[in-house]
Design a protein around this motif. Structure first.
Motif, PDB file in Angstrom:
ATOM      1  N   ALA A 177       0.829  -1.203   0.000  1.00  0.00           N
ATOM      2  CA  ALA A 177       0.000   0.000   0.000  1.00  0.00           C
ATOM      3  C   ALA A 177       0.862   1.251   0.000  1.00  0.00           C
ATOM      4  O   ALA A 177       0.557   2.233  -0.700  1.00  0.00           O
ATOM      5  CB  ALA A 177      -0.932  -0.009   1.217  1.00  0.00           C
ATOM      6  N   PHE A 178       1.954   1.238   0.757  1.00  0.00           N
ATOM      7  CA  PHE A 178       2.828   2.406   0.793  1.00  0.00           C
ATOM      8  C   PHE A 178       3.671   2.520  -0.472  1.00  0.00           C
ATOM      9  O   PHE A 178       4.029   3.625  -0.887  1.00  0.00           O
ATOM     10  CB  PHE A 178       3.719   2.381   2.038  1.00  0.00           C
ATOM     11  N   VAL A 179       3.993   1.394  -1.094  1.00  0.00           N
ATOM     12  CA  VAL A 179       4.665   1.445  -2.397  1.00  0.00           C
ATOM     13  C   VAL A 179       3.737   2.105  -3.416  1.00  0.00           C
ATOM     14  O   VAL A 179       4.160   2.951  -4.216  1.00  0.00           O
ATOM     15  CB  VAL A 179       5.058   0.032  -2.864  1.00  0.00           C
ATOM     16  N   LEU A 180       2.460   1.731  -3.379  1.00  0.00           N
ATOM     17  CA  LEU A 180       1.479   2.342  -4.272  1.00  0.00           C
ATOM     18  C   LEU A 180       1.338   3.833  -3.990  1.00  0.00           C
ATOM     19  O   LEU A 180       1.319   4.658  -4.921  1.00  0.00           O
ATOM     20  CB  LEU A 180       0.126   1.639  -4.101  1.00  0.00           C
ATOM     21  N   LEU A 181       1.250   4.193  -2.709  1.00  0.00           N
ATOM     22  CA  LEU A 181       1.112   5.601  -2.334  1.00  0.00           C
ATOM     23  C   LEU A 181       2.329   6.416  -2.767  1.00  0.00           C
ATOM     24  O   LEU A 181       2.190   7.492  -3.372  1.00  0.00           O
ATOM     25  CB  LEU A 181       0.915   5.702  -0.818  1.00  0.00           C
ATOM     26  N   THR A 182       3.520   5.903  -2.479  1.00  0.00           N
ATOM     27  CA  THR A 182       4.745   6.625  -2.820  1.00  0.00           C
ATOM     28  C   THR A 182       4.905   6.755  -4.331  1.00  0.00           C
ATOM     29  O   THR A 182       5.273   7.822  -4.841  1.00  0.00           O
ATOM     30  CB  THR A 182       5.966   5.908  -2.223  1.00  0.00           C
ATOM     31  N   SER A 183       4.627   5.668  -5.048  1.00  0.00           N
ATOM     32  CA  SER A 183       4.727   5.708  -6.510  1.00  0.00           C
ATOM     33  C   SER A 183       3.758   6.724  -7.084  1.00  0.00           C
ATOM     34  O   SER A 183       4.104   7.483  -8.011  1.00  0.00           O
ATOM     35  CB  SER A 183       4.435   4.324  -7.099  1.00  0.00           C
ATOM     36  N   THR A 184       2.545   6.755  -6.549  1.00  0.00           N
ATOM     37  CA  THR A 184       1.543   7.700  -7.037  1.00  0.00           C
ATOM     38  C   THR A 184       1.994   9.137  -6.805  1.00  0.00           C
ATOM     39  O   THR A 184       1.879   9.985  -7.698  1.00  0.00           O
ATOM     40  CB  THR A 184       0.192   7.460  -6.336  1.00  0.00           C
ATOM     41  N   LEU A 185       2.525   9.415  -5.609  1.00  0.00           N
ATOM     42  CA  LEU A 185       2.969  10.774  -5.299  1.00  0.00           C
ATOM     43  C   LEU A 185       4.144  11.201  -6.185  1.00  0.00           C
ATOM     44  O   LEU A 185       4.153  12.311  -6.736  1.00  0.00           O
ATOM     45  CB  LEU A 185       3.370  10.864  -3.823  1.00  0.00           C
ATOM     46  N   ILE A 186       5.132  10.321  -6.338  1.00  0.00           N
ATOM     47  CA  ILE A 186       6.310  10.663  -7.144  1.00  0.00           C
ATOM     48  C   ILE A 186       5.928  10.873  -8.603  1.00  0.00           C
ATOM     49  O   ILE A 186       6.313  11.865  -9.239  1.00  0.00           O
ATOM     50  CB  ILE A 186       7.385   9.568  -7.018  1.00  0.00           C
ATOM     51  N   LEU A 187       5.147   9.948  -9.150  1.00  0.00           N
ATOM     52  CA  LEU A 187       4.760  10.062 -10.552  1.00  0.00           C
ATOM     53  C   LEU A 187       3.827  11.244 -10.780  1.00  0.00           C
ATOM     54  O   LEU A 187       3.863  11.869 -11.843  1.00  0.00           O
ATOM     55  CB  LEU A 187       4.086   8.762 -11.007  1.00  0.00           C
ATOM     56  N   THR A 188       2.988  11.557  -9.797  1.00  0.00           N
ATOM     57  CA  THR A 188       2.119  12.728  -9.918  1.00  0.00           C
ATOM     58  C   THR A 188       2.943  14.000 -10.025  1.00  0.00           C
ATOM     59  O   THR A 188       2.651  14.882 -10.851  1.00  0.00           O
ATOM     60  CB  THR A 188       1.174  12.826  -8.707  1.00  0.00           C
ATOM     61  N   MET A 189       4.006  14.101  -9.220  1.00  0.00           N
ATOM     62  CA  MET A 189       4.876  15.277  -9.302  1.00  0.00           C
ATOM     63  C   MET A 189       5.600  15.338 -10.642  1.00  0.00           C
ATOM     64  O   MET A 189       5.750  16.413 -11.237  1.00  0.00           O
ATOM     65  CB  MET A 189       5.876  15.254  -8.139  1.00  0.00           C
ATOM     66  N   ILE A 190       6.037  14.169 -11.141  1.00  0.00           N
ATOM     67  CA  ILE A 190       6.724  14.141 -12.431  1.00  0.00           C
ATOM     68  C   ILE A 190       5.781  14.539 -13.561  1.00  0.00           C
ATOM     69  O   ILE A 190       6.122  15.353 -14.440  1.00  0.00           O
ATOM     70  CB  ILE A 190       7.316  12.743 -12.697  1.00  0.00           C
ATOM     71  N   VAL A 191       4.566  13.974 -13.542  1.00  0.00           N
ATOM     72  CA  VAL A 191       3.571  14.308 -14.568  1.00  0.00           C
ATOM     73  C   VAL A 191       3.204  15.788 -14.496  1.00  0.00           C
ATOM     74  O   VAL A 191       3.101  16.472 -15.525  1.00  0.00           O
ATOM     75  CB  VAL A 191       2.319  13.420 -14.409  1.00  0.00           C
ATOM     76  N   SER A 192       3.021  16.298 -13.280  1.00  0.00           N
ATOM     77  CA  SER A 192       2.670  17.711 -13.115  1.00  0.00           C
ATOM     78  C   SER A 192       3.774  18.615 -13.656  1.00  0.00           C
ATOM     79  O   SER A 192       3.495  19.588 -14.376  1.00  0.00           O
ATOM     80  CB  SER A 192       2.422  18.024 -11.632  1.00  0.00           C
TER      81      SER A 192
END
Length: 277
Positions: free
Chosen positions: A249-264
């Motif tokens: 769950a935390f791997v999913l959360l961290t991946s989502t946050l990092i990729l969201t910043m990259i996409v943004s």
């Protein structure tokens, strides 16, 4: 002023921060087949999640599906969002409600509808069969997951874009057109850069929703297609390995946050470059 923010901050802390802290602490424990969870302070679950080729493939699949759904939803939303934003008819409110209507239906119900359409004996194969084509295997494929997920997130993108486009003065488009710009040039070189905050917000929103999709991948992807959210459920409910499930769950959360910043960052740079050209 701080007193006005305190109740909301307290609510977020109690309902979000504390449970997440408890989940993180759980992810550091050991799993035992006999005792289920043994108190410890180890990062072995994170090492196992990130080093296992099976979960690496699941993570890449999740990211790929989320990015593809984000791009498709953006491309499919541009025209209807613009049309809805510039509409001056009395039917605008009704059409906005129709756009919102799919959000009132649960994802499971919508996935069931796609199952009826995409099944071997479904409506699409039945229609193709009338022309002597098929049947095709549409269900339990990545195509079905991407299609179903895009349909789920599309209203969010349309409404986000239309609200921002509506705030852009129409005079800027008219000025560009009067200088000889073609309609597509006006849209992509004049309107879209001004609507950059809405494009960014919509892309981030649908990307996060796609990364954390559960019902649609399970129902339309079948047992042979797994994303991270169903994998977390698998560990918690079926395998009973709560520490590893918490780590996933935390791997999913961290991946989502990092990729969201990259996409943004990437989207903002792209749109800013168009605006300055």
């Amino acid at each position: 002023m701080p007193f006005l923010v305190f109740p909301a901050s307290l609510l977020v802390f109690v309902l979000l921060v504390l449970p997440m802290a408890g989940l993180f602490r759980m992810s550091l424990n050991h799993y035992s087949p006999t005792e289920l969870m043994v108190t410890a302070f180890s990062g072995e679950n994170y090492i196992a999640a990130l080093s296992d080729p099976y979960y690496q493939e699941i993570l890449l699949t999740t990211v790929g599906v989320a990015l593809l759904c984000m791009v498709l939803s953006l491309l499919l939303s541009l025209a209807p969002a613009y049309w809805l934003a510039r509409m001056q008819s009395r039917w605008k409110s009704l059409l906005t409600i129709f756009t919102l209507f799919p959000l009132l239906v649960g994802n499971v119900v919508r996935s069931a509808g796609w199952m009826a359409l995409l099944g071997t004996d479904g409506a699409i194969n039945a229609a193709l069969g009338a022309f002597g084509v098929g049947p095709f295997k549409l269900m339990y494929t990545p195509f079905a997951v991407v299609l179903g997920t895009t349909a789920v997130i599309l209203p969010y993108m349309i409404l986000t874009l239309s609200s921002v486009v509506e705030a852009v003065p129409r005079q800027t488009e008219e000025a560009a057109a009067s200088l000889g710009a073609k309609p597509l040039t006006v849209f992509f070189r004049v309107l879209l850069p001004q609507a950059a905050p809405g494009v960014l917000a919509g892309c981030v929103l649908v990307f996060i929703l796609s990364m954390n999709a559960y019902a649609t991948p399970v129902l339309l992807g079948g047992p042979g297609f797994t994303m991270l959210a169903p994998a977390v459920y698998e560990q918690f409910i079926r395998a009973g390995n709560w520490p590893f499930g918490a780590a996933l769950a935390f791997v999913l959360l961290t991946s989502t946050l990092i990729l969201t910043m990259i996409v943004s960052y990437g989207l903002m740079r792209s749109l800013t470059r168009k605006k300055t050209q």
